[in-house]
Design an enzyme around this catalytic site. Structure first.
Site, mmCIF file in Angstrom:
data_model
loop_
_atom_site.group_PDB
_atom_site.id
_atom_site.type_symbol
_atom_site.label_atom_id
_atom_site.label_comp_id
_atom_site.label_asym_id
_atom_site.label_seq_id
_atom_site.Cartn_x
_atom_site.Cartn_y
_atom_site.Cartn_z
ATOM 1 N N CYS A 135 -13.984 1.012 -15.286
ATOM 2 C CA CYS A 135 -14.537 2.373 -15.308
ATOM 3 C C CYS A 135 -13.368 3.362 -15.300
ATOM 4 O O CYS A 135 -13.168 4.115 -14.360
ATOM 5 C CB CYS A 135 -15.448 2.565 -14.091
ATOM 6 S SG CYS A 135 -16.492 4.014 -14.207
ATOM 7 N N TYR A 143 -7.001 6.614 3.853
ATOM 8 C CA TYR A 143 -7.139 5.651 2.761
ATOM 9 C C TYR A 143 -6.310 4.384 3.034
ATOM 10 O O TYR A 143 -6.807 3.263 2.981
ATOM 11 C CB TYR A 143 -6.698 6.296 1.436
ATOM 12 C CG TYR A 143 -6.552 5.287 0.339
ATOM 13 C CD1 TYR A 143 -7.665 4.893 -0.402
ATOM 14 C CD2 TYR A 143 -5.326 4.665 0.082
ATOM 15 C CE1 TYR A 143 -7.563 3.925 -1.379
ATOM 16 C CE2 TYR A 143 -5.212 3.692 -0.890
ATOM 17 C CZ TYR A 143 -6.329 3.334 -1.616
ATOM 18 O OH TYR A 143 -6.226 2.364 -2.566
ATOM 19 N N ASP A 165 -10.572 6.497 -2.837
ATOM 20 C CA ASP A 165 -9.481 7.121 -3.589
ATOM 21 C C ASP A 165 -10.030 7.580 -4.939
ATOM 22 O O ASP A 165 -11.253 7.554 -5.155
ATOM 23 C CB ASP A 165 -8.305 6.153 -3.760
ATOM 24 C CG ASP A 165 -8.611 5.051 -4.766
ATOM 25 O OD1 ASP A 165 -9.798 4.820 -5.057
ATOM 26 O OD2 ASP A 165 -7.666 4.423 -5.269
ATOM 27 N N GLU A 179 0.823 -1.212 0.000
ATOM 28 C CA GLU A 179 0.000 0.000 0.000
ATOM 29 C C GLU A 179 0.861 1.268 0.000
ATOM 30 O O GLU A 179 0.537 2.243 -0.662
ATOM 31 C CB GLU A 179 -0.946 0.017 1.211
ATOM 32 C CG GLU A 179 -2.091 -0.964 1.102
ATOM 33 C CD GLU A 179 -3.015 -0.681 -0.096
ATOM 34 O OE1 GLU A 179 -3.136 0.483 -0.523
ATOM 35 O OE2 GLU A 179 -3.590 -1.649 -0.614
HETATM 36 S S1 SF4 Z 1 -21.431 1.901 -17.269
HETATM 37 FE FE1 SF4 Z 1 -19.550 2.953 -17.755
HETATM 38 S S2 SF4 Z 1 -19.533 4.739 -16.442
HETATM 39 FE FE2 SF4 Z 1 -21.047 3.356 -15.625
HETATM 40 S S3 SF4 Z 1 -19.965 2.176 -14.095
HETATM 41 FE FE3 SF4 Z 1 -19.869 1.012 -15.980
HETATM 42 S S4 SF4 Z 1 -17.932 1.647 -16.949
HETATM 43 FE FE4 SF4 Z 1 -18.429 3.149 -15.361
#
Ligand code: SF4
Length: 333
Positions: free
Chosen positions: A187, A115, A133, A34
């Site tokens: 994401c 964190y 984070d 970490e």
């Molecule tokens: S749909 Fe797209 S923006 Fe929404 S959580 Fe999934 S990857 Fe992230």
């Protein structure tokens, strides 16, 4: 369990990154990972983690090393205060007699913030603490459509509370690591993989066309530029270095002769050879611009305050910031 959290756990089981510190519950190994990963990418951090585990397989070994040894092993990772704190915290742990097993106890270790304490506590001890984070901000802001600018105190409170509510108390470590990996792999900041996302059906940002606008960022701190000359002194096989003191960047590392650029009177300039100009080095809130020189005086010069002579062949034994390494690479012969 909340459907969002269940999806993250399932996603993590199928897609989590296979990392060596994920095969252990040893708090020392997890803490080390970490701290290394606080400001370092996993690909680079993993090699350092392995080096540290090989050199210091347990907290006692790290605590009994010298600061120079620790800094040398850390060399190249940057943000050297992390290495100094790591070393100081190892000594704290040895004094305590065991690795602390509460969030408050872990939080009291040098170099450990909220964190990191939540990450170590949840992964090593199964404590119900949620990490927050950049990855977590991004996933939560997008999925739940939160427009509070991240970086503000209000955001910290809002996101922390939400993360706490989502945390499955029986698997906090997996959930936290799942959130970090989901943010890093699925994401992502740019071009998230929404088409293949298991949360697509419930994602507010996707439904409202705000994926590129979330999370909302506060205006950043202005980056300052600092210029200086880095001078390698060479006199009869020796050079001069100085250990940097506290209160500035690179504390405890060694540097060559440094001067702030300004008007010169020409004295001594004839012995200076410009090796490279405008070498750029980026720190968080500062850009460093250095000119590299080689200085080969005819007579032994008086050293500026704090400098000592060393044999050039011994330079390897000293921990140096990256810029000094670059200066050494620029030297002729
Ligand atoms: S749909 Fe797209 S923006 Fe929404 S959580 Fe999934 S990857 Fe992230």
């Amino acid at each position: 369990m909340i459907p969002f959290s269940e999806t993250i756990l399932e996603w993590y089981a199928a897609n989590g990154r296979d990392l060596p510190w994920r095969h252990t519950r040893d708090p020392y190994a997890i803490w080390l990972s970490e701290i290394i990963l606080q400001q370092t990418r996993i690909a680079q951090g993993q090699a350092y983690w392995e080096r540290f585990m090989a050199a210091f397989p347990n907290v006692k070994a790290l605590a009994s090393a010298s600061e120079d040894e620790v800094l040398r092993l850390w060399q190249g990772l940057g943000y050297y205060s992390r290495a100094r704190n790591l070393h100081a915290a190892a000594r704290q742990i040895v004094e305590l007699g065991a690795f602390p097993d509460t969030i408050e106890g872990i939080r009291r270790l040098k170099g450990v913030g909220d964190y990191t304490a939540a990450a170590i506590g949840s992964i090593a001890f199964g404590l119900p603490a949620a990490v927050v984070d950049g990855n977590v901000y991004r996933v939560l802001a997008r999925h739940f459509g939160i427009v509070t600018p991240v970086g503000s105190t209000a955001a910290k409170k809002e996101f922390s509370e939400l993360a706490r509510k989502l945390l499955p108390t029986d698997r906090p470590g997996d959930f936290n690591q799942g959130m970090m990996d989901f943010g890093a792999v699925q994401c992502t900041p740019v071009s998230p993989a929404c088409l293949l996302c298991p949360l697509a059906d419930s994602c507010t940002a996707l439904a409202t066309g705000q994926v590129d606008r979330l999370p909302v960022k506060e205006k950043g701190t202005a980056v300052q530029t600092r210029r200086f000359d880095y001078i390698y002194l060479r006199f009869r096989g020796r050079t001069a270095i100085r250990r940097r003191g506290p209160g500035d960047i690179w504390q405890g590392l060694y540097e060559p002769v440094v001067r702030e650029p300004g008007p010169r009177d020409g004295a001594g300039e004839k012995d200076l050879l410009l090796l490279r100009a405008g070498v750029k080095h980026q720190l968080t809130h500062r850009t460093l611009l250095a000119d590299f020189y080689l200085w080969t005086p005819q007579e032994e010069p008086d050293l500026p305050e704090g400098y000592v002579w060393i044999e050039e062949a011994e330079l390897d034994r000293y921990a140096k910031p990256r810029l000094f390494e670059l200066l050494l690479e620029s030297l002729p012969g």
